[in-house]
Design a protein around this motif. Structure first.
Motif, PDB file in Angstrom:
ATOM      1  N   PHE A 195      61.081  40.400  43.450  1.00  0.00           N
ATOM      2  CA  PHE A 195      60.811  41.576  42.621  1.00  0.00           C
ATOM      3  C   PHE A 195      60.057  41.159  41.357  1.00  0.00           C
ATOM      4  O   PHE A 195      59.086  41.820  40.942  1.00  0.00           O
ATOM      5  CB  PHE A 195      62.129  42.255  42.278  1.00  0.00           C
ATOM      6  CG  PHE A 195      62.009  43.491  41.418  1.00  0.00           C
ATOM      7  CD1 PHE A 195      61.043  44.453  41.659  1.00  0.00           C
ATOM      8  CD2 PHE A 195      62.879  43.682  40.355  1.00  0.00           C
ATOM      9  CE1 PHE A 195      60.935  45.589  40.878  1.00  0.00           C
ATOM     10  CE2 PHE A 195      62.788  44.814  39.560  1.00  0.00           C
ATOM     11  CZ  PHE A 195      61.809  45.768  39.823  1.00  0.00           C
ATOM     12  N   ALA A 196      60.469  40.062  40.739  1.00  0.00           N
ATOM     13  CA  ALA A 196      59.782  39.559  39.541  1.00  0.00           C
ATOM     14  C   ALA A 196      58.329  39.215  39.853  1.00  0.00           C
ATOM     15  O   ALA A 196      57.419  39.507  39.062  1.00  0.00           O
ATOM     16  CB  ALA A 196      60.526  38.339  39.002  1.00  0.00           C
ATOM     17  N   GLU A 197      58.087  38.612  41.012  1.00  0.00           N
ATOM     18  CA  GLU A 197      56.714  38.274  41.394  1.00  0.00           C
ATOM     19  C   GLU A 197      55.874  39.533  41.604  1.00  0.00           C
ATOM     20  O   GLU A 197      54.691  39.568  41.254  1.00  0.00           O
ATOM     21  CB  GLU A 197      56.735  37.427  42.666  1.00  0.00           C
ATOM     22  CG  GLU A 197      57.342  36.038  42.455  1.00  0.00           C
ATOM     23  CD  GLU A 197      57.503  35.282  43.764  1.00  0.00           C
ATOM     24  OE1 GLU A 197      57.064  35.811  44.817  1.00  0.00           O
ATOM     25  OE2 GLU A 197      58.075  34.185  43.742  1.00  0.00           O
ATOM     26  N   ASP A 198      56.490  40.575  42.147  1.00  0.00           N
ATOM     27  CA  ASP A 198      55.763  41.824  42.389  1.00  0.00           C
ATOM     28  C   ASP A 198      55.280  42.471  41.091  1.00  0.00           C
ATOM     29  O   ASP A 198      54.178  43.032  41.043  1.00  0.00           O
ATOM     30  CB  ASP A 198      56.663  42.822  43.130  1.00  0.00           C
ATOM     31  CG  ASP A 198      56.778  42.516  44.619  1.00  0.00           C
ATOM     32  OD1 ASP A 198      55.976  41.706  45.122  1.00  0.00           O
ATOM     33  OD2 ASP A 198      57.674  43.086  45.263  1.00  0.00           O
ATOM     34  N   VAL A 199      56.123  42.456  40.060  1.00  0.00           N
ATOM     35  CA  VAL A 199      55.778  43.162  38.821  1.00  0.00           C
ATOM     36  C   VAL A 199      55.045  42.281  37.821  1.00  0.00           C
ATOM     37  O   VAL A 199      54.563  42.772  36.787  1.00  0.00           O
ATOM     38  CB  VAL A 199      57.038  43.753  38.151  1.00  0.00           C
ATOM     39  CG1 VAL A 199      57.735  44.727  39.085  1.00  0.00           C
ATOM     40  CG2 VAL A 199      57.988  42.659  37.680  1.00  0.00           C
ATOM     41  N   ALA A 200      54.943  40.983  38.104  1.00  0.00           N
ATOM     42  CA  ALA A 200      54.342  40.045  37.156  1.00  0.00           C
ATOM     43  C   ALA A 200      52.921  40.407  36.722  1.00  0.00           C
ATOM     44  O   ALA A 200      52.582  40.269  35.540  1.00  0.00           O
ATOM     45  CB  ALA A 200      54.373  38.631  37.726  1.00  0.00           C
ATOM     46  N   PRO A 201      52.026  40.876  37.619  1.00  0.00           N
ATOM     47  CA  PRO A 201      50.665  41.209  37.160  1.00  0.00           C
ATOM     48  C   PRO A 201      50.651  42.224  36.018  1.00  0.00           C
ATOM     49  O   PRO A 201      49.898  42.070  35.047  1.00  0.00           O
ATOM     50  CB  PRO A 201      50.005  41.769  38.423  1.00  0.00           C
ATOM     51  CG  PRO A 201      50.734  41.124  39.550  1.00  0.00           C
ATOM     52  CD  PRO A 201      52.153  41.020  39.087  1.00  0.00           C
ATOM     53  N   GLY A 202      51.480  43.257  36.124  1.00  0.00           N
ATOM     54  CA  GLY A 202      51.537  44.246  35.047  1.00  0.00           C
ATOM     55  C   GLY A 202      52.128  43.687  33.776  1.00  0.00           C
ATOM     56  O   GLY A 202      51.685  44.033  32.666  1.00  0.00           O
ATOM     57  N   ALA A 261      62.563  33.944  36.670  1.00  0.00           N
ATOM     58  CA  ALA A 261      61.546  34.017  37.717  1.00  0.00           C
ATOM     59  C   ALA A 261      60.246  34.607  37.189  1.00  0.00           C
ATOM     60  O   ALA A 261      59.145  34.148  37.529  1.00  0.00           O
ATOM     61  CB  ALA A 261      62.070  34.856  38.883  1.00  0.00           C
ATOM     62  N   LEU A 262      60.369  35.622  36.326  1.00  0.00           N
ATOM     63  CA  LEU A 262      59.185  36.240  35.740  1.00  0.00           C
ATOM     64  C   LEU A 262      58.434  35.245  34.861  1.00  0.00           C
ATOM     65  O   LEU A 262      57.202  35.157  34.909  1.00  0.00           O
ATOM     66  CB  LEU A 262      59.606  37.462  34.921  1.00  0.00           C
ATOM     67  CG  LEU A 262      58.498  38.366  34.397  1.00  0.00           C
ATOM     68  CD1 LEU A 262      57.695  38.972  35.538  1.00  0.00           C
ATOM     69  CD2 LEU A 262      59.105  39.490  33.540  1.00  0.00           C
ATOM     70  N   ALA A 263      59.171  34.479  34.075  1.00  0.00           N
ATOM     71  CA  ALA A 263      58.541  33.486  33.201  1.00  0.00           C
ATOM     72  C   ALA A 263      57.775  32.442  34.011  1.00  0.00           C
ATOM     73  O   ALA A 263      56.698  31.988  33.598  1.00  0.00           O
ATOM     74  CB  ALA A 263      59.597  32.821  32.330  1.00  0.00           C
TER      75      ALA A 263
END
Length: 393
Positions: free
Chosen positions: A312-319, A348-350
């Motif tokens: 999920f973190a990888e999915d939203v990372a571009p935004g 994960a987002l970091a």
């Protein structure tokens, strides 16, 4: 010579005795509201820098208005004579509501005029997109919040909603719950409180407001708040103030394909096994991060939960990268449904975001917690009462 200590808005002008007396009484009310303690006339005179007769006159006005009450005198050992009168702000003279009205749940909080919680109601739902279901649920939550007579009349109510709300408090548009607007749910909510100020605001912006008052945004000049889960949103604090934008749409980028956000909630739910639910997955991932001994093998279910959160973190990372590079925040705070697993999500987002930034930024879970939107709404209601009812700046 007349004495004045102003806590009124700058629009209050004049030097007549009535205006000066009003200004002085507001200074005393502001002081008494700070703490749940009683004060004598002598103590108040010293604190606010006004003469004893001025303080006595101001207190008489405040008692008549119902904002202040005489408190029980405190016994003073080894001192003869009549005990000094004591006064305290009457926080039960009214109450306020803050409600987080979301697509998958409602959190409502009622407090006294000092912000002390009197009642809290939380309900979770599979889906509240249906207008009639949302309306019935709101009525139930409000009834339960106000069923107790404690705290007096509701003087203001604020509802956080997954919608763009303009500067005047009108809902401009919503992608998440368009039927609410079409079927006049906001108007019907206002009808629940005839004669009472009722406000609506964007959920992410209210959460950021709460974070600024009680959480990780305290003392922060530039920050980014992320609402993450089946609802996705963002809010900015820029130069120490909440950024709204010309039409209230600052941070509303969830519909842009380049962010990865439009399809992220559906992909998140698609990764959930049929024999569990999203709340359980977030709880399992969070528990794994907080309690598993270092090096200990995780169960298959726990590993799967962590994998869901990381994906999920990888999915939203571009935004998130786009938002960070736009405002250059000191800190990014994560809230919303993902909060139980926010430590895993933030880490994960970091990992994905940091290599794309010129300067790394700290990504942390909200410290206000699940009630962030409701508490931000509560703060909005309290601000209205202080200004419109109490005359405080």
């Amino acid at each position: 010579m007349d004495e004045t200590v102003s806590t009124l808005p700058s629009t209050v002008i004049g030097t007549t005795p009535g205006v000066l007396r009003l200004i002085n009484s507001r200074a005393i009310l502001d002081e008494l509201l700070r703490d749940d303690v009683s004060r004598t006339v002598t103590e108040l005179s010293r604190i606010v820098g006004l003469s004893r007769p001025t303080v006595e006159a101001a207190l008489a006005d405040l008692v008549d208005e119902g904002w202040v009450t005489e408190a029980e005198a405190i016994a003073t050992p080894n001192k003869a004579g009549r005990r000094a009168k004591r006064f305290r702000a009457d926080a039960s003279a009214g109450s306020v509501l803050g409600v987080d009205l979301g697509l998958h749940g409602i959190v409502g909080v009622r407090s006294d005029l000092r912000g002390v919680t009197l009642a809290r109601v939380e309900e979770r739902y599979a889906d509240l997109a249906d207008a009639e279901q949302a309306w019935a649920s709101v009525q139930d939550v409000v009834r339960r919040l106000t069923s107790s007579g404690d705290g007096g009349t509701v003087l203001a109510a604020t509802f956080g909603v997954p919608a763009v709300v303009d500067r005047d408090g009108a809902i401009d548009y919503t992608v998440a719950v368009p039927e609410w607007v079409e079927r006049r749910v906001p108007g019907r909510i206002q009808d629940l409180f005839p004669g009472t100020a009722t406000f609506f605001d964007n959920d992410a912006k209210l959460a950021a407001t709460a974070e600024a008052m009680w959480g990780r945004f305290r003392g922060v000049q530039d920050g980014l708040y992320l609402v993450m889960g089946r609802q996705i949103g963002a809010a900015y604090v820029i130069d120490g103030a909440l950024a709204r934008g010309a039409r209230g749409a600052a941070g509303e980028m969830g519909g842009l394909a380049s962010t990865g956000w439009p399809g992220a909630p559906a992909r998140l739910e698609a990764r959930i096994a049929s024999d569990t639910d999203l709340e359980s997955v977030f709880a399992a991932a969070g528990a794994a991060a907080g309690s598993a001994p270092e090096g200990a093998p995780a169960s298959a279910a726990t590993s799967a939960a962590v994998d869901v959160v990381r994906a999920f973190a990888e999915d939203v990372a571009p935004g998130v990268v786009q938002l960070i590079t736009t405002i250059d925040p000191e800190v990014v705070v994560v809230g919303g449904e993902v909060l139980p697993a926010a430590a895993v999500f933030a880490a994960a987002l970091a990992e994905v975001v940091t290599p794309q930034l010129r300067h790394p930024v700290e990504i942390v879970p909200s410290t206000v917690g699940r009630d962030a939107v409701a508490r931000g709404a509560l703060a909005r209601s309290l601000t209205h009462v202080r200004t419109a009812h109490m005359g405080l700046g």
